[in-house]
Design an enzyme around this catalytic site. Sequence first.
Site, PDB file in Angstrom:
ATOM      1  N   LYS A   1       0.826  -1.211   0.000  1.00 27.22           N
ATOM      2  CA  LYS A   1       0.000   0.000   0.000  1.00 27.22           C
ATOM      3  C   LYS A   1       0.857   1.257   0.000  1.00 27.22           C
ATOM      4  O   LYS A   1       0.484   2.259  -0.609  1.00 27.22           O
ATOM      5  CB  LYS A   1      -0.947  -0.004   1.204  1.00 27.22           C
ATOM      6  CG  LYS A   1      -2.073  -0.999   1.047  1.00 27.22           C
ATOM      7  CD  LYS A   1      -3.183  -0.774   2.046  1.00 27.22           C
ATOM      8  CE  LYS A   1      -4.321  -1.764   1.797  1.00 27.22           C
ATOM      9  NZ  LYS A   1      -5.320  -1.726   2.866  1.00 27.22           N
TER      10      LYS A   1
ATOM     11  N   LYS B   1      -5.988 -10.912  -8.111  1.00 24.30           N
ATOM     12  CA  LYS B   1      -7.233 -11.044  -7.356  1.00 24.30           C
ATOM     13  C   LYS B   1      -8.272 -10.030  -7.860  1.00 24.30           C
ATOM     14  O   LYS B   1      -7.911  -8.916  -8.240  1.00 24.30           O
ATOM     15  CB  LYS B   1      -6.892 -10.753  -5.883  1.00 24.30           C
ATOM     16  CG  LYS B   1      -7.982 -11.086  -4.911  1.00 24.30           C
ATOM     17  CD  LYS B   1      -7.505 -10.808  -3.491  1.00 24.30           C
ATOM     18  CE  LYS B   1      -8.604 -10.090  -2.750  1.00 24.30           C
ATOM     19  NZ  LYS B   1      -8.348  -9.867  -1.345  1.00 24.30           N
TER      20      LYS B   1
ATOM     21  N   LYS C   1     -11.744  -4.529  -5.493  1.00 26.12           N
ATOM     22  CA  LYS C   1     -12.695  -3.412  -5.470  1.00 26.12           C
ATOM     23  C   LYS C   1     -12.155  -2.198  -6.201  1.00 26.12           C
ATOM     24  O   LYS C   1     -12.890  -1.399  -6.741  1.00 26.12           O
ATOM     25  CB  LYS C   1     -12.878  -2.968  -4.013  1.00 26.12           C
ATOM     26  CG  LYS C   1     -13.909  -3.694  -3.232  1.00 26.12           C
ATOM     27  CD  LYS C   1     -14.226  -2.841  -2.002  1.00 26.12           C
ATOM     28  CE  LYS C   1     -14.208  -3.630  -0.728  1.00 26.12           C
ATOM     29  NZ  LYS C   1     -14.401  -2.836   0.470  1.00 26.12           N
TER      30      LYS C   1
END
Length: 334
Positions: free
Chosen positions: A115, A197, A200
Site C-alpha cells: 500500500k 485477485k 474493489k
Amino acid sequence: MLNDKKVLYSGMQATGTLTLGNYLGALKNWVNLSDEYECFYGVMDLHSLTVRQVPADFRKNARSLYALYVAAGLDPKKNCLYYQSHVSAHAELGWILDCFTYMGELNRMTQFKDKAAKHADNINAGLYTYPVLMAADILLYQADMVPVGVDQKQHLEICRDIAERFNNIYGEVFTIPEAYIPKAGAKIMSLQEPEKKMSKSDENVNATIRLLDDPDTIIRKFKRAVTDSGSEVRYSEDKPGVSNLMSIYGCVTGKTMEEIEREFDGKGYGDFKLAVGETVADELKPLQKRYEELMADKAFIDGCIKENDEKARYFANKTLRKVQKKVGLTEQIR
Ligand code: TRP
C-alpha cells in the site's frame, strides 16, 4: 458470551462497492456461520481512513455496505452488524496495543509495503499501525475464529503475537484467535487479468463484477472475460482464465470442477461464458432486490445499527475495562 457458542469476528472496509469476489469469498460464507457461532461483523470505517475519503461518498459507502451485509442474508438479529467507529473501544484498545507492538514487526507487513508503494503520496501512520487496530477489533470481542482472505493471514498472525505477548505479561486477558480460510471461493480472480485477485479498486471496469451491477452488465462482463488458448472448458493451472470462471460457476451452483467439465463437454468458451454470466446474474437478483428495499427503509436500518452498536459496545467495553485495569490505568470515578 451469552451462550456456549464460539465467537467469530470479521468485517470489511467501508470503501468502494463490493465485488463478486467479496461475496463468494466472504459474505456468502459468513451467512452459513451464524448458526454455529456468535458472530460480529463490523463495517470497518476507521480502517478506511488510511486512504483519503470524500466524506459524502464515504458515508454512503458505509451505509451501502451495511445494507449489503443484511441483503446477503446476515440476519441483524442473529449477527451483530455494527459500525467500528461507533464503538470507541476500538480506537482505545488500538492505542494500548500500539504500545505492545514493535516497529520491527510492523515493518514486515507485506500489505503495508504494497500500500505504501501504491500511495506514495500518503504513507500515513495509520496505514502503518493498521494491523494493530485490526488486532484490537478482534481481541475486543474475544474472538475464537476470524474468517479472512489469504491476504489478511499475516495480519491475523501479528494479532495472535500481540495477544500472546499481552497474556504473557498480564495473564489470560485475550482469547487467541484462529484464522478461518474458507475452502470454496476463497479467491476469485480478475476477469481481465486472471493472475490478479478481483479487487474493489481495479480501474478496468470489466475486470470486476460489482454486486450491484445489473444483469445485462454482468452478462456483458462475463462475455468479455479473458479466456485462454484452446477451446475446452477444463480446470487447469495453465488455463487461469477458464479456471477462474469455473470456480465462480462452481461456487454459485455447488457443482464440482468435473461436473462442470462434463456439462460443457463439446461446447465452446462462448456458451460457457454466457452460462456463467446468467447464473451469476440470477444469483445476485434476490440480493439486489432486498438491497433496494433496505436502502428505502431508513428506519429499519437505523434501528438495526443502533441496537447492534449497543450490543457491540457492551462486549467491547468489558474487554477494554479489563485491559485498562491490567495495565494499571486508573479507574474512572463513576
Ligand atoms: N483488513 C481487513 C480487510 O481489508 C478488514 C478488517 C479490519 C478486518 N478489521 C478486521 C477483517 C478484523 C477481519 C477482522 O479485508
